[in-house]
Structure formats: C-alpha cells, structure tokens
Design a protein around this motif. Structure first.
Motif, PDB file in Angstrom:
ATOM      1  N   CYS A  33      -4.330  -1.394  -5.443  1.00  0.00           N
ATOM      2  CA  CYS A  33      -4.988  -0.711  -6.548  1.00  0.00           C
ATOM      3  C   CYS A  33      -5.661   0.562  -6.042  1.00  0.00           C
ATOM      4  CB  CYS A  33      -6.042  -1.603  -7.189  1.00  0.00           C
ATOM      5  SG  CYS A  33      -5.346  -2.973  -8.120  1.00  0.00           S
ATOM      6  N   MET A  34      -5.192   1.681  -6.544  1.00  0.00           N
ATOM      7  CA  MET A  34      -5.757   2.977  -6.165  1.00  0.00           C
ATOM      8  C   MET A  34      -5.955   3.798  -7.432  1.00  0.00           C
ATOM      9  SD  MET A  34      -5.857   3.166  -2.757  1.00  0.00           S
ATOM     10  CE  MET A  34      -5.907   4.932  -2.428  1.00  0.00           C
ATOM     11  N   ALA A  35      -6.879   4.741  -7.358  1.00  0.00           N
ATOM     12  CA  ALA A  35      -7.123   5.576  -8.520  1.00  0.00           C
ATOM     13  C   ALA A  35      -7.610   6.951  -8.105  1.00  0.00           C
ATOM     14  CB  ALA A  35      -8.158   4.937  -9.438  1.00  0.00           C
ATOM     15  N   TRP A  36      -7.386   7.880  -9.007  1.00  0.00           N
ATOM     16  CA  TRP A  36      -8.013   9.194  -8.920  1.00  0.00           C
ATOM     17  C   TRP A  36      -9.067   9.257 -10.014  1.00  0.00           C
ATOM     18  CZ3 TRP A  36      -7.459  12.585  -5.086  1.00  0.00           C
ATOM     19  CH2 TRP A  36      -6.328  12.500  -4.268  1.00  0.00           C
ATOM     20  N   ALA A  95     -10.000   6.556  -4.867  1.00  0.00           N
ATOM     21  CA  ALA A  95     -10.724   5.292  -4.779  1.00  0.00           C
ATOM     22  C   ALA A  95      -9.743   4.148  -4.585  1.00  0.00           C
ATOM     23  CB  ALA A  95     -11.547   5.071  -6.049  1.00  0.00           C
ATOM     24  N   ALA A  96     -10.203   3.110  -3.876  1.00  0.00           N
ATOM     25  CA  ALA A  96      -9.340   1.967  -3.578  1.00  0.00           C
ATOM     26  C   ALA A  96     -10.043   0.657  -3.881  1.00  0.00           C
ATOM     27  CB  ALA A  96      -8.928   1.999  -2.110  1.00  0.00           C
ATOM     28  N   ASP A  97      -9.246  -0.313  -4.327  1.00  0.00           N
ATOM     29  CA  ASP A  97      -9.707  -1.677  -4.555  1.00  0.00           C
ATOM     30  C   ASP A  97      -8.798  -2.585  -3.743  1.00  0.00           C
ATOM     31  OD1 ASP A  97      -9.740  -3.863  -7.516  1.00  0.00           O
ATOM     32  OD2 ASP A  97     -10.300  -4.214  -5.431  1.00  0.00           O
ATOM     33  N   ILE A  98      -9.325  -3.125  -2.651  1.00  0.00           N
ATOM     34  CA  ILE A  98      -8.521  -3.960  -1.766  1.00  0.00           C
ATOM     35  C   ILE A  98      -8.164  -5.295  -2.437  1.00  0.00           C
ATOM     36  CG2 ILE A  98      -8.467  -5.143   0.454  1.00  0.00           C
ATOM     37  CD1 ILE A  98      -8.367  -2.168   0.721  1.00  0.00           C
ATOM     38  N   VAL A  99      -9.082  -5.838  -3.212  1.00  0.00           N
ATOM     39  CA  VAL A  99      -8.873  -7.142  -3.860  1.00  0.00           C
ATOM     40  C   VAL A  99      -7.763  -7.039  -4.903  1.00  0.00           C
ATOM     41  CG1 VAL A  99      -9.924  -8.941  -5.251  1.00  0.00           C
ATOM     42  CG2 VAL A  99     -11.237  -7.824  -3.424  1.00  0.00           C
TER      43      VAL A  99
END
Length: 125
Positions: A33-36, A95-99
């Motif tokens: 999960c990644m975002a700008w 931004a990153a969400d490892i989970v």
C-alpha cells in the motif's frame, strides 16, 4: 527501517507535466500500500493517488490527469502529472503502509505510517 525519498518536483506553467519519484529503501520490496499525498499552504492533506496490491485509485480532482505506477525492480513509486493546474500547487509526499489491510480505504491517510520529506510542486497560470 523503511525510508522514502521523493524527487522530481519543480515549477511549471499550467498545462505542463512533471513526474515525481519515490525511492523506497530499507525494505525488500515496495510495500503493498503506497500513496501520494499533497498539502497546500493552509489546507489539509489530500490523498491524490494510491496503489494497493497493484490496484490504483485517484482523487476526483486528478482523475484522468495523474497516473501512479511502480517499478518493483528499482523499488520506485512514480506519479506522472499531466495537464497541471495552479490548484495542483502543493508539497507532495510519498507514504507507505506496510500492514496494508484490505479493509481500510486507500485514502484513509491515518493508515500510512511511513512518510517521505516531500517535494514541492508549483504550477503558475
């Protein structure tokens, strides 16, 4: 420790294009999960594009103009921005969400616990 480093920001005239890059380090692969996310002065943070297990999502304000993509081999996340408008002026963060839970919205910004330092994009009319 996962780190994100953005690059590619700058100043362009309306109608122009920029490509932002986000290099991922300290992790074996690009997180699922990644975002700008962008933030203009005096405004709240706004998720503009996100990718979750290969599926991309866009804010209405950028749909059709921005494209999020990733290079898994190089561990780089991209944001191609075309037809830029003065309203796109902001600092852009990766931004990153490892989970990467499937049950949370890609634009639930609280899910992202790893952030880069940001890169400034300025669009003049």
């Amino acid at each position: 420790q996962v780190q994100l480093m953005e690059s590619g920001g700058g100043s362009v005239q309306a109608g122009g294009s920029l490509r932002l890059s986000c290099a991922v380090s300290g992790y074996a692969a690009i997180p699922g999960c990644m975002a700008w996310v962008r933030q203009a002065p005096g405004k709240q943070r706004e998720g503009v594009a996100a990718i979750k297990w290969g599926l991309s999502t866009y804010a209405d304000s950028v749909k059709g103009r921005f494209t999020i993509s990733q290079d898994n081999a190089s561990k780089i996340l991209y944001l191609q921005m075309n037809s830029l408008k003065p309203d796109d002026t902001a600092k852009y963060y990766c931004a990153a969400d490892i989970v990467c839970s499937r049950y949370r919205s890609s634009f639930d910004l609280a899910r992202y616990h790893i952030w880069g330092q940001g890169t400034q994009v300025t669009v003049s009319s």
